[in-house]
Motif scaffolding. Sequence first.
Motif, PDB file in Angstrom:
ATOM      1  N   ARG A 154       0.802  -1.185   0.040  1.00 52.82           N
ATOM      2  CA  ARG A 154       0.018   0.034   0.104  1.00 52.82           C
ATOM      3  C   ARG A 154       1.001   1.319  -0.054  1.00 52.82           C
ATOM      4  O   ARG A 154       0.618   2.345  -0.821  1.00 52.82           O
ATOM      5  CB  ARG A 154      -1.064   0.038   1.275  1.00 52.82           C
ATOM      6  CG  ARG A 154      -2.057   1.154   1.180  1.00 52.82           C
ATOM      7  CD  ARG A 154      -2.924   1.111   2.528  1.00 52.82           C
ATOM      8  NE  ARG A 154      -3.584  -0.291   2.062  1.00 52.82           N
ATOM      9  CZ  ARG A 154      -3.954  -1.104   3.334  1.00 52.82           C
ATOM     10  NH1 ARG A 154      -3.857  -0.789   4.512  1.00 52.82           N
ATOM     11  NH2 ARG A 154      -4.754  -1.915   2.812  1.00 52.82           N
TER      12      ARG A 154
ATOM     13  N   THR B  36       3.980   1.607  -1.204  1.00 60.45           N
ATOM     14  CA  THR B  36       4.372   1.527  -2.625  1.00 60.45           C
ATOM     15  C   THR B  36       3.771   2.337  -3.534  1.00 60.45           C
ATOM     16  O   THR B  36       3.959   3.064  -4.230  1.00 60.45           O
ATOM     17  CB  THR B  36       5.183   0.489  -2.838  1.00 60.45           C
ATOM     18  OG1 THR B  36       5.958  -0.088  -1.883  1.00 60.45           O
ATOM     19  CG2 THR B  36       6.087   0.342  -4.151  1.00 60.45           C
ATOM     20  N   THR B  37       2.415   1.751  -3.403  1.00 66.06           N
ATOM     21  CA  THR B  37       1.384   2.151  -4.433  1.00 66.06           C
ATOM     22  C   THR B  37       1.155   3.784  -4.103  1.00 66.06           C
ATOM     23  O   THR B  37       1.079   4.569  -5.108  1.00 66.06           O
ATOM     24  CB  THR B  37      -0.026   1.562  -4.133  1.00 66.06           C
ATOM     25  OG1 THR B  37       0.241   0.050  -4.446  1.00 66.06           O
ATOM     26  CG2 THR B  37      -1.111   1.939  -5.158  1.00 66.06           C
ATOM     27  N   TYR B  38       0.959   4.024  -2.778  1.00 70.12           N
ATOM     28  CA  TYR B  38       0.829   5.627  -2.436  1.00 70.12           C
ATOM     29  C   TYR B  38       1.849   6.587  -3.039  1.00 70.12           C
ATOM     30  O   TYR B  38       1.673   7.438  -3.692  1.00 70.12           O
ATOM     31  CB  TYR B  38       0.494   5.976  -0.951  1.00 70.12           C
ATOM     32  CG  TYR B  38      -0.900   5.206  -0.634  1.00 70.12           C
ATOM     33  CD1 TYR B  38      -1.922   5.209  -1.234  1.00 70.12           C
ATOM     34  CD2 TYR B  38      -1.041   4.921   0.788  1.00 70.12           C
ATOM     35  CE1 TYR B  38      -3.031   4.612  -0.817  1.00 70.12           C
ATOM     36  CE2 TYR B  38      -2.200   4.644   1.335  1.00 70.12           C
ATOM     37  CZ  TYR B  38      -3.275   4.375   0.298  1.00 70.12           C
ATOM     38  OH  TYR B  38      -4.582   4.162   0.883  1.00 70.12           O
ATOM     39  N   ARG B  39       2.965   5.998  -2.957  1.00 71.56           N
ATOM     40  CA  ARG B  39       4.197   6.688  -3.191  1.00 71.56           C
ATOM     41  C   ARG B  39       4.305   6.879  -4.763  1.00 71.56           C
ATOM     42  O   ARG B  39       4.634   7.802  -5.251  1.00 71.56           O
ATOM     43  CB  ARG B  39       5.560   6.200  -2.824  1.00 71.56           C
ATOM     44  CG  ARG B  39       5.861   6.256  -1.432  1.00 71.56           C
ATOM     45  CD  ARG B  39       6.975   5.599  -0.683  1.00 71.56           C
ATOM     46  NE  ARG B  39       7.276   5.885   0.623  1.00 71.56           N
ATOM     47  CZ  ARG B  39       8.223   5.328   1.217  1.00 71.56           C
ATOM     48  NH1 ARG B  39       8.958   4.447   0.693  1.00 71.56           N
ATOM     49  NH2 ARG B  39       8.172   5.572   2.359  1.00 71.56           N
ATOM     50  N   ALA B  40       3.976   5.799  -5.555  1.00 68.86           N
ATOM     51  CA  ALA B  40       3.920   5.967  -7.043  1.00 68.86           C
ATOM     52  C   ALA B  40       2.754   6.878  -7.344  1.00 68.86           C
ATOM     53  O   ALA B  40       2.944   7.578  -8.429  1.00 68.86           O
ATOM     54  CB  ALA B  40       3.537   4.613  -7.556  1.00 68.86           C
ATOM     55  N   GLN B  41       1.519   6.798  -6.755  1.00 66.67           N
ATOM     56  CA  GLN B  41       0.477   7.756  -7.128  1.00 66.67           C
ATOM     57  C   GLN B  41       1.093   9.326  -7.192  1.00 66.67           C
ATOM     58  O   GLN B  41       0.721  10.199  -7.646  1.00 66.67           O
ATOM     59  CB  GLN B  41      -0.731   7.650  -6.208  1.00 66.67           C
ATOM     60  CG  GLN B  41      -1.430   6.362  -6.706  1.00 66.67           C
ATOM     61  CD  GLN B  41      -2.480   6.001  -5.917  1.00 66.67           C
ATOM     62  OE1 GLN B  41      -2.719   6.782  -4.751  1.00 66.67           O
ATOM     63  NE2 GLN B  41      -3.341   4.915  -6.089  1.00 66.67           N
ATOM     64  N   ILE B  42       1.669   9.425  -5.852  1.00 70.83           N
ATOM     65  CA  ILE B  42       2.136  10.800  -5.422  1.00 70.83           C
ATOM     66  C   ILE B  42       3.279  11.205  -6.482  1.00 70.83           C
ATOM     67  O   ILE B  42       3.301  12.589  -6.884  1.00 70.83           O
ATOM     68  CB  ILE B  42       2.709  10.914  -3.962  1.00 70.83           C
ATOM     69  CG1 ILE B  42       1.731  10.737  -3.199  1.00 70.83           C
ATOM     70  CG2 ILE B  42       3.693  12.211  -3.905  1.00 70.83           C
ATOM     71  CD1 ILE B  42       2.105  10.710  -1.732  1.00 70.83           C
ATOM     72  N   ARG B  43       4.110  10.392  -6.916  1.00 66.22           N
ATOM     73  CA  ARG B  43       5.052  10.661  -8.021  1.00 66.22           C
ATOM     74  C   ARG B  43       4.544  11.108  -9.219  1.00 66.22           C
ATOM     75  O   ARG B  43       4.969  12.079  -9.751  1.00 66.22           O
ATOM     76  CB  ARG B  43       6.168   9.545  -8.166  1.00 66.22           C
ATOM     77  CG  ARG B  43       7.189   9.272  -7.235  1.00 66.22           C
ATOM     78  CD  ARG B  43       8.249   8.304  -7.406  1.00 66.22           C
ATOM     79  NE  ARG B  43       8.732   7.861  -6.159  1.00 66.22           N
ATOM     80  CZ  ARG B  43       8.744   6.629  -5.855  1.00 66.22           C
ATOM     81  NH1 ARG B  43       8.179   5.733  -6.335  1.00 66.22           N
ATOM     82  NH2 ARG B  43       9.543   6.313  -4.738  1.00 66.22           N
ATOM     83  N   GLU B  44       3.517  10.358  -9.731  1.00 68.56           N
ATOM     84  CA  GLU B  44       2.709  10.554 -10.891  1.00 68.56           C
ATOM     85  C   GLU B  44       2.163  12.038 -10.722  1.00 68.56           C
ATOM     86  O   GLU B  44       2.205  12.719 -11.802  1.00 68.56           O
ATOM     87  CB  GLU B  44       1.576   9.679 -11.069  1.00 68.56           C
ATOM     88  CG  GLU B  44       2.277   8.202 -11.298  1.00 68.56           C
ATOM     89  CD  GLU B  44       0.989   7.095 -11.544  1.00 68.56           C
ATOM     90  OE1 GLU B  44      -0.264   7.514 -11.488  1.00 68.56           O
ATOM     91  OE2 GLU B  44       1.502   5.923 -11.833  1.00 68.56           O
ATOM     92  N   ARG B  45       1.436  12.586  -9.437  1.00 70.54           N
ATOM     93  CA  ARG B  45       0.945  13.728  -9.423  1.00 70.54           C
ATOM     94  C   ARG B  45       1.904  14.657  -9.690  1.00 70.54           C
ATOM     95  O   ARG B  45       1.815  15.866 -10.264  1.00 70.54           O
ATOM     96  CB  ARG B  45       0.192  13.720  -8.033  1.00 70.54           C
ATOM     97  CG  ARG B  45      -0.880  12.957  -8.075  1.00 70.54           C
ATOM     98  CD  ARG B  45      -1.953  13.376  -6.631  1.00 70.54           C
ATOM     99  NE  ARG B  45      -3.043  12.151  -6.517  1.00 70.54           N
ATOM    100  CZ  ARG B  45      -3.567  12.090  -5.463  1.00 70.54           C
ATOM    101  NH1 ARG B  45      -3.127  12.753  -4.400  1.00 70.54           N
ATOM    102  NH2 ARG B  45      -4.511  11.124  -5.364  1.00 70.54           N
TER     103      ARG B  45
END
Length: 102
Positions: free
Chosen positions: A51, A53-62
């Motif tokens: 979870r 790792t998924t949140y960090r990837a979403q933040i990087r995309e934003r």
Amino acid sequence: MTLPALMPLAIMASAAVDDDDVTPGPEGFLLTALVVALVVLLMLDMVRRIRRTTYRAQIRERLAAEEQDRQSGVDDADDGTDTTDPADADATPTDEPPTPTR
């Protein structure tokens, strides 16, 4: 000793032991409970890490999208829409508190 020579000993040993007497006992139960608890804790830790790792990837995309917008000159705040409330258009800001009416 060879395997055929040990066969009579194995047959005698299996006949002498009752199946009801051979149980894991409290030690086996505690060991099994410990393994189950460790597996549950490992699963919880794995879910938490996935979870995160998924949140960090979403933040990087934003952040990447915001940076791309910033570099292209597009500002999200200036998109042409009016965000002011029409009810507040008549009100003028003052430093004085409102006077009570009687």
